[in-house]
Design a protein around this motif. Structure first.
Motif, PDB file in Angstrom:
ATOM      1  N   LEU A 158       8.002  13.864   1.009  1.00  0.00           N
ATOM      2  CA  LEU A 158       7.226  15.079   0.775  1.00  0.00           C
ATOM      3  C   LEU A 158       8.039  16.344   1.031  1.00  0.00           C
ATOM      4  O   LEU A 158       7.833  17.355   0.359  1.00  0.00           O
ATOM      5  CB  LEU A 158       5.945  15.046   1.587  1.00  0.00           C
ATOM      6  CG  LEU A 158       4.952  13.977   1.108  1.00  0.00           C
ATOM      7  CD1 LEU A 158       3.772  13.865   2.050  1.00  0.00           C
ATOM      8  CD2 LEU A 158       4.476  14.250  -0.301  1.00  0.00           C
ATOM      9  N   VAL A 159       8.973  16.312   1.963  1.00  0.00           N
ATOM     10  CA  VAL A 159       9.845  17.468   2.175  1.00  0.00           C
ATOM     11  C   VAL A 159      10.682  17.714   0.918  1.00  0.00           C
ATOM     12  O   VAL A 159      10.875  18.854   0.494  1.00  0.00           O
ATOM     13  CB  VAL A 159      10.714  17.279   3.441  1.00  0.00           C
ATOM     14  CG1 VAL A 159      11.848  18.287   3.488  1.00  0.00           C
ATOM     15  CG2 VAL A 159       9.839  17.392   4.693  1.00  0.00           C
ATOM     16  N   LYS A 160      11.152  16.647   0.277  1.00  0.00           N
ATOM     17  CA  LYS A 160      11.897  16.793  -0.985  1.00  0.00           C
ATOM     18  C   LYS A 160      11.037  17.417  -2.082  1.00  0.00           C
ATOM     19  O   LYS A 160      11.559  18.039  -3.007  1.00  0.00           O
ATOM     20  CB  LYS A 160      12.421  15.439  -1.458  1.00  0.00           C
ATOM     21  CG  LYS A 160      13.578  14.912  -0.652  1.00  0.00           C
ATOM     22  CD  LYS A 160      14.037  13.567  -1.170  1.00  0.00           C
ATOM     23  CE  LYS A 160      15.125  12.994  -0.295  1.00  0.00           C
ATOM     24  NZ  LYS A 160      15.532  11.653  -0.730  1.00  0.00           N
ATOM     25  N   LEU A 161       9.716  17.241  -1.993  1.00  0.00           N
ATOM     26  CA  LEU A 161       8.793  17.810  -2.980  1.00  0.00           C
ATOM     27  C   LEU A 161       8.353  19.228  -2.618  1.00  0.00           C
ATOM     28  O   LEU A 161       7.488  19.791  -3.279  1.00  0.00           O
ATOM     29  CB  LEU A 161       7.570  16.910  -3.130  1.00  0.00           C
ATOM     30  CG  LEU A 161       7.831  15.534  -3.727  1.00  0.00           C
ATOM     31  CD1 LEU A 161       6.571  14.676  -3.660  1.00  0.00           C
ATOM     32  CD2 LEU A 161       8.324  15.654  -5.159  1.00  0.00           C
ATOM     33  N   VAL A 210      -2.019   8.762  10.246  1.00  0.00           N
ATOM     34  CA  VAL A 210      -0.563   8.727  10.106  1.00  0.00           C
ATOM     35  C   VAL A 210       0.019   8.302  11.447  1.00  0.00           C
ATOM     36  O   VAL A 210      -0.340   8.843  12.488  1.00  0.00           O
ATOM     37  CB  VAL A 210      -0.012  10.108   9.700  1.00  0.00           C
ATOM     38  CG1 VAL A 210       1.507  10.110   9.738  1.00  0.00           C
ATOM     39  CG2 VAL A 210      -0.520  10.486   8.325  1.00  0.00           C
ATOM     40  N   GLU A 211       0.910   7.335  11.414  1.00  0.00           N
ATOM     41  CA  GLU A 211       1.554   6.880  12.641  1.00  0.00           C
ATOM     42  C   GLU A 211       2.785   7.752  12.883  1.00  0.00           C
ATOM     43  O   GLU A 211       3.736   7.728  12.090  1.00  0.00           O
ATOM     44  CB  GLU A 211       1.933   5.414  12.532  1.00  0.00           C
ATOM     45  CG  GLU A 211       0.702   4.527  12.458  1.00  0.00           C
ATOM     46  CD  GLU A 211       1.017   3.047  12.518  1.00  0.00           C
ATOM     47  OE1 GLU A 211       2.128   2.678  12.937  1.00  0.00           O
ATOM     48  OE2 GLU A 211       0.134   2.258  12.152  1.00  0.00           O
ATOM     49  N   LEU A 212       2.759   8.514  13.965  1.00  0.00           N
ATOM     50  CA  LEU A 212       3.850   9.441  14.235  1.00  0.00           C
ATOM     51  C   LEU A 212       5.179   8.721  14.453  1.00  0.00           C
ATOM     52  O   LEU A 212       6.230   9.267  14.170  1.00  0.00           O
ATOM     53  CB  LEU A 212       3.502  10.326  15.432  1.00  0.00           C
ATOM     54  CG  LEU A 212       2.269  11.219  15.238  1.00  0.00           C
ATOM     55  CD1 LEU A 212       2.062  12.108  16.452  1.00  0.00           C
ATOM     56  CD2 LEU A 212       2.369  12.056  13.981  1.00  0.00           C
ATOM     57  N   ASP A 219       9.852   8.127   7.860  1.00  0.00           N
ATOM     58  CA  ASP A 219      10.040   7.138   6.796  1.00  0.00           C
ATOM     59  C   ASP A 219       8.822   7.007   5.890  1.00  0.00           C
ATOM     60  O   ASP A 219       8.952   6.808   4.691  1.00  0.00           O
ATOM     61  CB  ASP A 219      10.374   5.762   7.387  1.00  0.00           C
ATOM     62  CG  ASP A 219      11.765   5.731   7.997  1.00  0.00           C
ATOM     63  OD1 ASP A 219      12.631   6.503   7.554  1.00  0.00           O
ATOM     64  OD2 ASP A 219      11.972   4.929   8.921  1.00  0.00           O
ATOM     65  N   ASP A 220       7.638   7.114   6.470  1.00  0.00           N
ATOM     66  CA  ASP A 220       6.422   6.898   5.686  1.00  0.00           C
ATOM     67  C   ASP A 220       6.098   8.063   4.758  1.00  0.00           C
ATOM     68  O   ASP A 220       5.661   7.839   3.627  1.00  0.00           O
ATOM     69  CB  ASP A 220       5.226   6.646   6.607  1.00  0.00           C
ATOM     70  CG  ASP A 220       5.313   5.305   7.322  1.00  0.00           C
ATOM     71  OD1 ASP A 220       6.164   4.476   6.952  1.00  0.00           O
ATOM     72  OD2 ASP A 220       4.508   5.091   8.247  1.00  0.00           O
ATOM     73  N   ARG A 274       0.803  -1.229   0.000  1.00  0.00           N
ATOM     74  CA  ARG A 274       0.000   0.000   0.000  1.00  0.00           C
ATOM     75  C   ARG A 274       0.832   1.274   0.000  1.00  0.00           C
ATOM     76  O   ARG A 274       0.451   2.268  -0.617  1.00  0.00           O
ATOM     77  CB  ARG A 274      -0.927   0.017   1.224  1.00  0.00           C
ATOM     78  CG  ARG A 274      -1.960  -1.075   1.213  1.00  0.00           C
ATOM     79  CD  ARG A 274      -2.910  -1.000   2.399  1.00  0.00           C
ATOM     80  NE  ARG A 274      -2.244  -1.267   3.671  1.00  0.00           N
ATOM     81  CZ  ARG A 274      -2.220  -0.428   4.709  1.00  0.00           C
ATOM     82  NH1 ARG A 274      -2.824   0.724   4.648  1.00  0.00           N
ATOM     83  NH2 ARG A 274      -1.601  -0.750   5.829  1.00  0.00           N
ATOM     84  N   HIS A 275       1.984   1.276   0.666  1.00  0.00           N
ATOM     85  CA  HIS A 275       2.763   2.500   0.866  1.00  0.00           C
ATOM     86  C   HIS A 275       3.165   3.173  -0.439  1.00  0.00           C
ATOM     87  O   HIS A 275       2.954   4.376  -0.621  1.00  0.00           O
ATOM     88  CB  HIS A 275       3.993   2.181   1.717  1.00  0.00           C
ATOM     89  CG  HIS A 275       4.788   3.378   2.070  1.00  0.00           C
ATOM     90  ND1 HIS A 275       6.122   3.470   1.798  1.00  0.00           N
ATOM     91  CD2 HIS A 275       4.435   4.545   2.654  1.00  0.00           C
ATOM     92  CE1 HIS A 275       6.574   4.625   2.211  1.00  0.00           C
ATOM     93  NE2 HIS A 275       5.566   5.311   2.739  1.00  0.00           N
TER      94      HIS A 275
END
Length: 132
Positions: free
Chosen positions: A100-103, A87-89, A94-95, A66-67
């Motif tokens: 998303l920071v790279k985006l 979202v599991e903190l 990793d998830d 799924r990931h």
């Protein structure tokens, strides 16, 4: 109207885009001055067990399966604001965060109190840093 989607479209302001599930994923227009795109998505947390969902084929239940699909879908939407549920903190970096920071996203989330098993599962809001 012949369908629920058609009825919903008739009641929406002209600047709101509804997405019919049969045409998923939606093609969102590029952000324009004064407009933002907001997407909300329930990710089904990493350790979701599917105990009650025996209709989901076992090969599709794993986080490994799924990931990647979830991340590809999120990438394709190019939202200005991205709201994720479940979202599991404990595995946030990793998830989701690294990619998303790279985006170009930054994020905020509720504080983890670390008391109950479900307490670590929180909503998470990513936002484009070039827009906000």
């Amino acid at each position: 109207p012949s369908s629920t989607m058609e009825a919903a479209k008739q009641t929406q302001p002209s600047n709101v885009q509804l997405c019919d599930p049969s045409s998923w994923p939606p093609q969102l227009a590029a952000s324009k001055h004064g407009y933002i795109s907001v997407v909300t998505f329930n990710t089904l947390r990493r350790n979701f067990t599917f105990e009650w969902a025996n209709w989901v084929n076992k090969k599709y239940r794993s986080w490994e399966h799924r990931h990647g699909i979830v991340l590809d879908l999120i990438d394709s939407l190019e939202a200005d604001i991205l709201c994720l549920q479940e979202v599991e903190l404990r595995s946030l970096e990793d998830d989701y965060a690294k990619r998303l920071v790279k985006l170009g996203y930054a994020y905020v989330h509720a504080k983890w109190k670390g008391k109950k098993d479900c307490d670590f599962t929180k909503p998470l809001i990513f936002y484009k840093t070039d827009r906000f």
